[in-house]
Design a protein around this motif. Structure first.
Motif, PDB file in Angstrom:
ATOM      1  N   LEU A 158       0.836  -1.203   0.000  1.00 51.41           N
ATOM      2  CA  LEU A 158       0.000   0.000   0.000  1.00 51.41           C
ATOM      3  C   LEU A 158       0.869   1.251   0.000  1.00 51.41           C
ATOM      4  O   LEU A 158       0.613   2.208  -0.761  1.00 51.41           O
ATOM      5  CB  LEU A 158      -0.932  -0.013   1.218  1.00 51.41           C
ATOM      6  CG  LEU A 158      -1.819   1.228   1.401  1.00 51.41           C
ATOM      7  CD1 LEU A 158      -2.735   1.401   0.188  1.00 51.41           C
ATOM      8  CD2 LEU A 158      -2.636   1.125   2.682  1.00 51.41           C
ATOM      9  N   LEU A 159       1.905   1.251   0.826  1.00 45.69           N
ATOM     10  CA  LEU A 159       2.826   2.384   0.846  1.00 45.69           C
ATOM     11  C   LEU A 159       3.531   2.535  -0.496  1.00 45.69           C
ATOM     12  O   LEU A 159       3.772   3.667  -0.962  1.00 45.69           O
ATOM     13  CB  LEU A 159       3.854   2.201   1.970  1.00 45.69           C
ATOM     14  CG  LEU A 159       3.318   2.275   3.404  1.00 45.69           C
ATOM     15  CD1 LEU A 159       4.413   1.921   4.395  1.00 45.69           C
ATOM     16  CD2 LEU A 159       2.760   3.678   3.695  1.00 45.69           C
ATOM     17  N   GLU A 160       3.855   1.418  -1.135  1.00 42.82           N
ATOM     18  CA  GLU A 160       4.479   1.465  -2.451  1.00 42.82           C
ATOM     19  C   GLU A 160       3.540   2.101  -3.467  1.00 42.82           C
ATOM     20  O   GLU A 160       3.952   2.939  -4.293  1.00 42.82           O
ATOM     21  CB  GLU A 160       4.865   0.063  -2.889  1.00 42.82           C
ATOM     22  CG  GLU A 160       5.516   0.003  -4.275  1.00 42.82           C
ATOM     23  CD  GLU A 160       5.770  -1.428  -4.710  1.00 42.82           C
ATOM     24  OE1 GLU A 160       6.898  -1.732  -5.123  1.00 42.82           O
ATOM     25  OE2 GLU A 160       4.816  -2.239  -4.647  1.00 42.82           O
ATOM     26  N   LYS A 161       2.271   1.713  -3.395  1.00 49.06           N
ATOM     27  CA  LYS A 161       1.280   2.258  -4.326  1.00 49.06           C
ATOM     28  C   LYS A 161       1.118   3.761  -4.134  1.00 49.06           C
ATOM     29  O   LYS A 161       0.909   4.511  -5.096  1.00 49.06           O
ATOM     30  CB  LYS A 161      -0.048   1.549  -4.125  1.00 49.06           C
ATOM     31  CG  LYS A 161      -1.119   1.919  -5.128  1.00 49.06           C
ATOM     32  CD  LYS A 161      -2.374   1.080  -4.914  1.00 49.06           C
ATOM     33  CE  LYS A 161      -3.453   1.438  -5.945  1.00 49.06           C
ATOM     34  NZ  LYS A 161      -4.689   0.628  -5.744  1.00 49.06           N
ATOM     35  N   LEU A 162       1.239   4.201  -2.873  1.00 47.09           N
ATOM     36  CA  LEU A 162       1.115   5.630  -2.567  1.00 47.09           C
ATOM     37  C   LEU A 162       2.441   6.372  -2.730  1.00 47.09           C
ATOM     38  O   LEU A 162       2.513   7.575  -2.451  1.00 47.09           O
ATOM     39  CB  LEU A 162       0.616   5.791  -1.135  1.00 47.09           C
ATOM     40  CG  LEU A 162      -0.792   5.242  -0.844  1.00 47.09           C
ATOM     41  CD1 LEU A 162      -1.103   5.316   0.643  1.00 47.09           C
ATOM     42  CD2 LEU A 162      -1.843   6.001  -1.662  1.00 47.09           C
TER      43      LEU A 162
END
Length: 585
Positions: free
Chosen positions: A72-76
């Motif tokens: 999720l952090l990667e996507k953001l």
């Protein structure tokens, strides 16, 4: 025919599917991370691992939660460098190893069972299964062995299997194991816990040991009480990341692993292996390179018995092909088994081999399909052995007996002999096919236990003693006094392996063991006073003899002025008061 694999395309994979993590309350190095566990597994050369924490799947769930959070952090686009490294490392390890969710369930009386699942199984489904097994909801994330009253062993086997899991009895031969080592009672319970059809494998602590006193040999299908041959594996049951210098028995990740021969690094292939009756595709993993285990040579050294036999050829001329079909039929009607075509059973005689191996396999498949009824799901493959091609046939224990050759010839296996079934035996097969008799012989006895590494086991006080022990030998045949009708003697023969009695047997109609037993009975009955009998109390040995590698015993038992006679007893059938005559002791 069964699922076939090109053995050359299979690969040995190293597996440890009994690993604890910090999610277990008794994990000894709580400071380690789940990534540490995976990296240590890779460093030990493991290809397949399973997280099997006590009565919880929370450790595996925490790994997935961490990965999802990092993704999720990667996507953001908010990943820190250290977080990116962790995510990449997780991805690399999950792509390299088969990492499976699971648990070690504590059943009633403290018996431990591993449930291992496909990596795509939703965690909530596994948690729901644990709740169905009566793990209290407030203990679901605790990872403790102490969970109070849960479910019984057989219910746990059934529910885990129905949920698509691989069911393994954990450390079956030691403490908290279903083989109930050290218990002087519970014979029928031991049989049920180790022979249940929902159980895929036994985890044992002595897989590296060879010989008749190892657990794998004990559960090889030749024991009368345990006719189902069991897959045996080993696992570390590690509760720590690294070795314990103070206690060497305190194993770490990968210290006790199993090699499995698989076409792909895939859960379904692993489950298929455990559901098959190919027992040559597992072996104890050894850190140092040693000569490969030769399962064909090991089979030759063991010789023909109730679950395996050998044929030097499969020619139609001389009846060789028909003998093979008779054995296939007999194994299906008895305990299942393995046939090796292209060599005699004597390991000192030369291997003949099968010319044109692929054509031989196709010919056997056609003959089995066309001449054995009802349909039988065998597996046939080719093997290279000492420069020759051999054919191996894996025959399951059929679930729709009686099986027949050419529609009307029903064969059964009697130790190392295949013979036509007589009326009473056919009746028993029909009843078995209709589920009117037990799949495994119901012998009211406490089975002889294998010798295992010494461990202290406390017997649960709630288990009641089994039925009164039956002290009769468990293999061979008992000859009952004959009836004479019109000048012909008719005997009743009691099969000591399964307790079935066959009536109206004459010396002329008897197959080899029965004919021998009737002949010996006639010789003995009139001359008991003059015979030299080795008496030990009321139990006596008339004689012993050896055929190939098997020793047979003829026994006598007295009760006042009455005598009972047992012929053709093998070592597997000796227990209780008869053990004083065993050559293995």
């Amino acid at each position: 025919m069964g699922k076939k694999h090109n053995r050359a395309a299979l690969q040995w994979r190293c597996m440890d599917v009994h690993l604890h993590t910090p999610a277990s309350t008794d994990f000894q190095q709580p400071e380690v991370t789940y990534l540490d566990v995976l990296q240590r597994a890779e460093a030990r050369g493991l290809d397949i691992i399973a997280f099997t924490d006590h009565n919880t799947v929370s450790g595996y769930r925490r790994v997935l939660d961490e990965i999802h959070q990092l993704e999720l952090l990667e996507k953001l686009n908010r990943l820190l460098p250290e977080e990116r490294n962790r995510l990449n490392e997780y991805r690399r390890l999950f792509s390299k190893m088969l990492i499976l969710p699971g648990f070690e369930f504590t059943a009633t009386f403290g018996f431990h069972i591993l449930g291992i699942f496909h990596p795509n199984t939703p965690i909530r489904d596994i948690e729901h299964l644990l709740l169905s097994l009566n793990i209290p909801s407030d203990h679901l994330d605790e990872g403790s062995q102490t969970v109070g009253a849960t479910s019984d062993v057989l219910t746990a086997y059934r529910l885990i299997n129905q949920a698509g899991g691989i069911v393994i009895a954990a450390h079956a031969n030691s403490s908290n194991g279903v083989a109930m080592r050290g218990f002087s009672f519970g014979g029928q319970t031991k049989i049920a816990y180790t022979q249940d059809p929902n159980l895929h494998a036994l985890e044992v602590t002595d897989l590296d040991q060879k010989g008749p006193r190892s657990t794998a040999d004990f559960f090889n299908g030749t024991k009368p009480e345990y006719p189902r041959r069991m897959h045996c594996i080993q696992g570390s049951d590690s509760h720590r990341l690294t070795p314990d210098a103070a206690r060497k028995k305190n194993l770490s990740i990968g210290d006790r692993a199993t090699d499995v021969l698989l076409p792909e690094l895939d859960f379904d292939d692993l489950r298929e292996l455990f559901e098959s009756n190919d027992f040559s595709r597992t072996r104890p993993h050894r850190v140092k390179e040693e000569p490969a285990f030769d399962f064909i040579q090991a089979a030759r050294e063991e010789g023909a018995n109730i679950i395996q036999d050998f044929h030097d050829s499969m020619t139609v001329r001389g009846g060789k092909l028909y003998e093979i079909l008779s054995d296939v039929c007999a194994f299906a009607n008895t305990n299942g088994g393995t046939l090796y075509i292209g060599m005699p059973d004597d390991p000192h005689k030369p291997v003949i081999g099968v010319p044109e191996g692929e054509q031989a396999v196709q010919a056997l498949e056609k003959e089995i399909n066309n001449r054995i009824s009802p349909p039988l799901n065998c597996s046939i493959d080719l093997h290279d052995y000492k420069g020759k091609k051999l054919v191996r046939i894996l025959i399951p224990r059929g679930d729709d007996p009686p099986y027949a050759v050419d529609d009307n010839k029903v064969y059964i296996r009697d130790e190392a002999e295949t013979g036509l079934a007589v009326r009473d035996e056919i009746v028993n097969l029909v009843l078995r096919g209709k589920n009117q008799v037990a799949a495994a012989p119901a012998i009211p006895a406490t089975p002889t236990e294998p010798v295992h590494p010494s461990e202290q086991v406390q017997a649960p006080a709630s288990i009641h003693p089994a039925e009164t022990e039956n002290l009769d030998p468990r293999t061979g045949v008992e000859v009952l006094p004959p009836e004479e009708r019109q000048g012909t003697q008719y005997f009743a023969m009691r099969d000591l392996r399964n307790g079935n009695t066959v009536k109206n047997v004459t010396r002329a109609s008897a197959r080899r063991l029965w004919h021998y037993a009737i002949t010996r009975y006639a010789e003995i009955i009139g001359s008991l006073d003059t015979l030299s009998i080795d008496w030990r109390g009321n139990y006596g040995m008339l004689s012993s003899y050896k055929q190939n590698k098997t020793t047979f015993y003829d026994f006598i038992q007295r009760d006042g002025n009455h005598y009972r006679f047992f012929f053709g007893v093998t070592e597997d059938g000796i227990h209780g008061p008869w053990k004083v005559f065993s050559k293995e002791d």
